[in-house]
Motif scaffolding. Structure first.
Motif, PDB file in Angstrom:
ATOM      1  N   LEU A  83       0.808  -1.220   0.000  1.00 50.05           N
ATOM      2  CA  LEU A  83       0.000   0.000   0.000  1.00 50.05           C
ATOM      3  C   LEU A  83       0.839   1.267   0.000  1.00 50.05           C
ATOM      4  N   ALA A  84       2.149   1.124  -0.014  1.00 52.88           N
ATOM      5  CA  ALA A  84       3.048   2.278  -0.038  1.00 52.88           C
ATOM      6  C   ALA A  84       2.993   2.950  -1.413  1.00 52.88           C
ATOM      7  N   PRO A  85       3.483   4.205  -1.507  1.00 52.14           N
ATOM      8  CA  PRO A  85       3.468   4.913  -2.797  1.00 52.14           C
ATOM      9  C   PRO A  85       4.156   4.158  -3.929  1.00 52.14           C
ATOM     10  N   ASP A  86       5.171   3.365  -3.601  1.00 53.54           N
ATOM     11  CA  ASP A  86       5.862   2.593  -4.642  1.00 53.54           C
ATOM     12  C   ASP A  86       5.386   1.137  -4.673  1.00 53.54           C
ATOM     13  N   ARG A 173     -10.130  13.095 -10.040  1.00 54.03           N
ATOM     14  CA  ARG A 173     -10.394  14.435  -9.505  1.00 54.03           C
ATOM     15  C   ARG A 173     -10.051  14.494  -8.015  1.00 54.03           C
ATOM     16  N   ARG A 174     -10.381  13.420  -7.313  1.00 53.30           N
ATOM     17  CA  ARG A 174     -10.080  13.412  -5.879  1.00 53.30           C
ATOM     18  C   ARG A 174      -8.575  13.364  -5.628  1.00 53.30           C
ATOM     19  N   ALA A 175      -7.832  12.670  -6.489  1.00 50.87           N
ATOM     20  CA  ALA A 175      -6.376  12.628  -6.345  1.00 50.87           C
ATOM     21  C   ALA A 175      -5.777  14.022  -6.501  1.00 50.87           C
ATOM     22  N   GLU A 176      -6.296  14.774  -7.456  1.00 54.82           N
ATOM     23  CA  GLU A 176      -5.775  16.119  -7.697  1.00 54.82           C
ATOM     24  C   GLU A 176      -6.111  17.075  -6.555  1.00 54.82           C
ATOM     25  N   ARG A 177      -7.295  16.913  -5.949  1.00 57.16           N
ATOM     26  CA  ARG A 177      -7.741  17.854  -4.924  1.00 57.16           C
ATOM     27  C   ARG A 177      -7.337  17.451  -3.515  1.00 57.16           C
ATOM     28  N   HIS A 178      -7.328  16.138  -3.249  1.00 57.19           N
ATOM     29  CA  HIS A 178      -7.119  15.696  -1.874  1.00 57.19           C
ATOM     30  C   HIS A 178      -5.957  14.727  -1.710  1.00 57.19           C
ATOM     31  N   GLY A 179      -5.681  13.923  -2.714  1.00 55.90           N
ATOM     32  CA  GLY A 179      -4.605  12.949  -2.597  1.00 55.90           C
ATOM     33  C   GLY A 179      -5.095  11.535  -2.813  1.00 55.90           C
ATOM     34  N   ALA A 180      -4.261  10.568  -2.456  1.00 56.25           N
ATOM     35  CA  ALA A 180      -4.511   9.152  -2.727  1.00 56.25           C
ATOM     36  C   ALA A 180      -5.727   8.635  -1.961  1.00 56.25           C
ATOM     37  N   VAL A 181      -6.439   7.686  -2.585  1.00 50.74           N
ATOM     38  CA  VAL A 181      -7.612   7.032  -1.996  1.00 50.74           C
ATOM     39  C   VAL A 181      -7.346   5.529  -1.926  1.00 50.74           C
ATOM     40  N   LEU A 182      -7.789   4.894  -0.837  1.00 52.24           N
ATOM     41  CA  LEU A 182      -7.713   3.443  -0.688  1.00 52.24           C
ATOM     42  C   LEU A 182      -9.105   2.858  -0.838  1.00 52.24           C
ATOM     43  N   ILE A 183      -9.252   1.893  -1.763  1.00 54.82           N
ATOM     44  CA  ILE A 183     -10.520   1.184  -1.953  1.00 54.82           C
ATOM     45  C   ILE A 183     -10.349  -0.239  -1.433  1.00 54.82           C
ATOM     46  N   VAL A 184     -11.180  -0.644  -0.492  1.00 54.52           N
ATOM     47  CA  VAL A 184     -11.153  -2.005   0.048  1.00 54.52           C
ATOM     48  C   VAL A 184     -12.378  -2.745  -0.470  1.00 54.52           C
ATOM     49  N   ALA A 185     -12.151  -3.811  -1.233  1.00 55.90           N
ATOM     50  CA  ALA A 185     -13.231  -4.631  -1.803  1.00 55.90           C
ATOM     51  C   ALA A 185     -13.177  -6.000  -1.147  1.00 55.90           C
ATOM     52  N   ASP A 186     -14.147  -6.287  -0.303  1.00 53.76           N
ATOM     53  CA  ASP A 186     -14.116  -7.486   0.523  1.00 53.76           C
ATOM     54  C   ASP A 186     -14.898  -8.627  -0.108  1.00 53.76           C
ATOM     55  N   ASP A 187     -14.311  -9.837  -0.067  1.00 51.19           N
ATOM     56  CA  ASP A 187     -14.998 -11.078  -0.420  1.00 51.19           C
ATOM     57  C   ASP A 187     -15.351 -11.148  -1.900  1.00 51.19           C
ATOM     58  N   ALA A 188     -14.359 -10.965  -2.759  1.00 43.33           N
ATOM     59  CA  ALA A 188     -14.551 -11.138  -4.204  1.00 43.33           C
ATOM     60  C   ALA A 188     -14.395 -12.608  -4.565  1.00 43.33           C
ATOM     61  N   SER A 189     -15.089 -13.031  -5.616  1.00 42.87           N
ATOM     62  CA  SER A 189     -14.995 -14.425  -6.042  1.00 42.87           C
ATOM     63  C   SER A 189     -14.431 -14.574  -7.451  1.00 42.87           C
ATOM     64  N   SER A 190     -14.283 -13.465  -8.182  1.00 45.50           N
ATOM     65  CA  SER A 190     -13.784 -13.554  -9.547  1.00 45.50           C
ATOM     66  C   SER A 190     -13.134 -12.237  -9.942  1.00 45.50           C
ATOM     67  N   VAL A 198     -10.552  -1.216 -10.354  1.00 42.50           N
ATOM     68  CA  VAL A 198      -9.129  -0.853 -10.354  1.00 42.50           C
ATOM     69  C   VAL A 198      -8.998   0.616 -10.740  1.00 42.50           C
ATOM     70  N   PRO A 199      -8.418   1.452  -9.875  1.00 37.50           N
ATOM     71  CA  PRO A 199      -8.300   2.879 -10.203  1.00 37.50           C
ATOM     72  C   PRO A 199      -7.245   3.126 -11.272  1.00 37.50           C
ATOM     73  N   ALA A 200      -7.481   4.142 -12.100  1.00 37.65           N
ATOM     74  CA  ALA A 200      -6.523   4.474 -13.153  1.00 37.65           C
ATOM     75  C   ALA A 200      -5.380   5.337 -12.634  1.00 37.65           C
ATOM     76  N   HIS A 201      -5.649   6.173 -11.654  1.00 31.99           N
ATOM     77  CA  HIS A 201      -4.615   7.076 -11.140  1.00 31.99           C
ATOM     78  C   HIS A 201      -3.574   6.283 -10.351  1.00 31.99           C
ATOM     79  N   PRO A 202      -2.295   6.519 -10.575  1.00 28.31           N
ATOM     80  CA  PRO A 202      -1.255   5.711  -9.921  1.00 28.31           C
ATOM     81  C   PRO A 202      -1.167   5.896  -8.417  1.00 28.31           C
ATOM     82  N   ARG A 205      -4.989   2.989  -4.444  1.00 31.49           N
ATOM     83  CA  ARG A 205      -4.741   1.568  -4.233  1.00 31.49           C
ATOM     84  C   ARG A 205      -6.066   0.828  -4.066  1.00 31.49           C
ATOM     85  N   LEU A 206      -6.123  -0.391  -4.631  1.00 28.25           N
ATOM     86  CA  LEU A 206      -7.252  -1.300  -4.435  1.00 28.25           C
ATOM     87  C   LEU A 206      -6.760  -2.493  -3.634  1.00 28.25           C
ATOM     88  N   LEU A 207      -7.391  -2.731  -2.485  1.00 33.70           N
ATOM     89  CA  LEU A 207      -7.052  -3.865  -1.626  1.00 33.70           C
ATOM     90  C   LEU A 207      -8.284  -4.758  -1.541  1.00 33.70           C
TER      91      LEU A 207
END
Length: 588
Positions: A83-86, A173-190, A198-202, A205-207
């Motif tokens: 989850l680090a910047p790199d 837009r949120r990256a430009e105004r506020h910074g990085a966002v973490l998306i947590v997607a729980d219990d995926a099956s496929s 999956v976010p496009a902005h580098p 992070r998607l966990l």
């Protein structure tokens, strides 16, 4: 939408559920279900809907609470590095059921937030990938996340591709105004549940968590596997749980050998360990040695502790569930078995009361007992809504049937249908028009529909074979809500089943209504050719039935669909010379 009669009296005529004076809707449902010999009764993070002017509220700090974590320092450090910047753009925590994937992912997410890595906020969505009622689709997940980002219902695009585009744009837009966002997607099956998330902005992070190692050529993700705990960590998990409830509990110190045996019998699996700790916590006088003896006597369970079936489900979890279940009193065990009849992902205390045919206060006591045993939980806390892990629901569903299961299911389905009908009346009502007193106002009706949408839409396919008449009614009651609030994919699925039910029943008017509602939904997702085909059929049937009012409504929808299709094709550069009459006949 088709015209229909309104009000509780009309519904009572349709289902034989009229309520005598002095009875509430709850009692009326019960009486009908008992008396009828021909009973017709029988799923992302929770959607948020906002009304009013101004910007929509945002939910960009929506992580569930952090919980105590034992024996996972190495894996926590691995996730923090990812989850680090790199680190990796997408990380999936994998492992067998009950191994603690969600607890680890949320713990690492909270640690990353504390370190200031995600100033743009956090988003959370529960994908229910292995839920028997059906996994959350990408369109549902995107809708939930877009609402959390402040997008209003009226601004939600109709197609998954457009939703994904808006999702990426909002995150950029949120990256430009506020910074990085973490998306947590729980219990995926496929991978299909996660591709659009999956976010496009580098910077973002998607966990995700999954029982399967989710890999695909078009889904590059870092996999972090999770195994069972070592013996020391497993015993510590139980000891910490007991000390948290009763700091002076002497059992773990006095019975260290028995504690190790309990941990081994549980396969050192966190979910099984948590249930064992709950048994000890519930009964402060129960020696750990006695619990170890109970586990040792379960020979079939011990064999299952060593087994893992083809889809990654460990029978160790089932063994722990069985031990917890068999310690229940008969009344609580019955309630646990009946809860599995609910087709959706969760249920309200009132719905559970109808299933068990008990008063709500008594039912809540039983639900709290099941929660203490680790078999269900109240989500969110104090919400009056209860959820069981999908494996626990499978376990409950495989238990011997209750004698009154059919009647219990009738009570539940009747409750859903009557209440949905009343809510639908509020949505359809014109100003000043009488509406059922079951809801105080339109807002209350919408609140109920929002909370129960997953249950209502899951009920339709679950019950359509045995109860086609009720499912046809329920689908019609859902149509206005699903279309008005842009749940178009739910509307498609519900009305396809309604069409099947109407044809099975030989109901021509029901068939036409389902086709008309289906045409509306197909139009909204821009499947214009299919929409035209469905609407043409509806017009023809309404004409045969001499139902001019609904025929005219369907023709109006068809005209609008044709116009939208032409504009869409012109917009895409597909210019064609064609003319469509304003009054196409059924023969067209």
């Amino acid at each position: 939408m088709t015209s229909r009669s309104r009000g509780p009296e009309a519904l009572g005529e349709r289902y034989g559920s009229g309520e005598p004076d002095g009875q509430g809707p709850h009692d009326g449902v019960r009486q009908w279900a008992r008396a009828s010999d021909h009973g017709q009764v029988h799923q992302a993070g929770r959607d948020q809907h906002f009304w009013g002017s101004g910007p929509a509220p945002q939910a960009t700090a929506s992580l569930p609470p952090d919980r105590p974590l034992t024996g996972r320092k190495e894996r926590t450090d691995t996730l923090l590095a990812a989850l680090a910047p790199d680190g990796a753009s997408t990380t999936v925590v994998t492992g067998l059921p009950g191994v603690g994937k969600t607890v680890l992912a949320l713990h690492a997410a909270h640690r990353a937030v504390e370190r200031g890595r995600f100033p743009g906020g956090t988003l959370y969505v529960h994908l229910r990938g292995y839920d028997p009622a059906g996994a959350v689709g990408p369109e549902q997940a995107l809708e939930s996340l877009l609402r959390a980002l402040g997008v209003r219902d009226k601004d939600l695009p109709p197609t998954v591709e457009e939703q994904a585009g808006l999702y990426r744009s909002e995150l950029n837009r949120r990256a430009e105004r506020h910074g990085a966002v973490l998306i947590v997607a729980d219990d995926a099956s496929s991978p299909g549940q996660l591709r659009h998330l999956v976010p496009a902005h580098p910077a973002h992070r998607l966990l995700a968590t999954s029982r399967d190692a989710l890999t695909a050529p078009d889904f590059p993700a870092r996999l972090v596997s999770l195994d069972e705990l070592d013996t020391e960590s497993a015993t510590e998990l139980i000891a910490v749980a007991l000390a948290r409830v009763s700091p002076g509990d002497p059992r773990t110190g006095e019975e260290a050998g028995a504690l190790e045996r309990v941990a081994e019998y549980c396969g050192r699996l966190p979910l099984a360990l948590t249930i064992a700790a709950a048994l000890l916590t519930d009964d402060p006088g129960l020696p750990i040695t006695a619990l170890a003896g109970d586990l040792a006597d379960a020979r079939t369970r011990l064999k299952r502790l060593q087994h893992e079936d083809g889809d990654g489900r460990s029978l160790a979890v089932e063994a722990a569930f069985g031990l917890s279940y068999h310690r229940l009193k008969a009344r609580d065990a019955r309630l646990f078995r009946l809860l599995s009849l609910n087709p959706g992902p969760d249920l309200s205390t009132k719905a559970a009361a109808l299933l068990s045919d008990q008063e709500e206060r008594e039912t809540r006591t039983g639900l709290a007992t099941l929660a203490r045993a680790g078999l269900i939980n109240e989500q969110p806390p104090r919400s009056g809504r209860w959820r069981a892990h999908d494996l626990i629901r499978l376990y409950a569903a495989e238990l011997p049937e209750e004698e009154d299961e059919k009647e219990a299911l009738k009570r539940l389905l009747m409750y859903y249908t009557i209440t949905c009908d009343a809510a639908d009346d509020h949505l359809r009502a014109l100003p000043g028009q009488p509406v059922p007193e079951l809801f105080l106002n339109r807002a209350a009706a919408l609140t109920w529909l929002d909370a129960e949408r997953a249950n209502l839409t899951a009920t339709v396919p679950h019950a359509v074979t045995d109860y086609p008449q009720v499912i046809a009614r329920l689908a019609e009651c859902l149509s206005v809500y699903l279309l008005q609030h842009r749940h178009f994919h739910d509307a498609l699925a519900v009305n396809e089943y309604a069409l099947t039910a109407a044809r099975e029943l030989g109901s021509r008017h029901g068939e036409a209504a389902a086709l008309n509602n289906l045409g509306n939904a197909l139009r909204e997702v821009q499947r214009y050719d299919d929409a035209i085909h469905a609407l043409d059929q509806a017009i023809a049937i309404f004409g045969d039935l001499d139902d001019r009012y609904n025929e005219d409504l369907a023709r109006s929808t068809l005209d609008a669909t044709l116009l939208e299709m032409q504009e869409d094709r012109e917009r895409r550069g597909w210019r064609r010379w064609f003319r469509w009459g304003r009054s196409r006949g059924p023969e067209a």
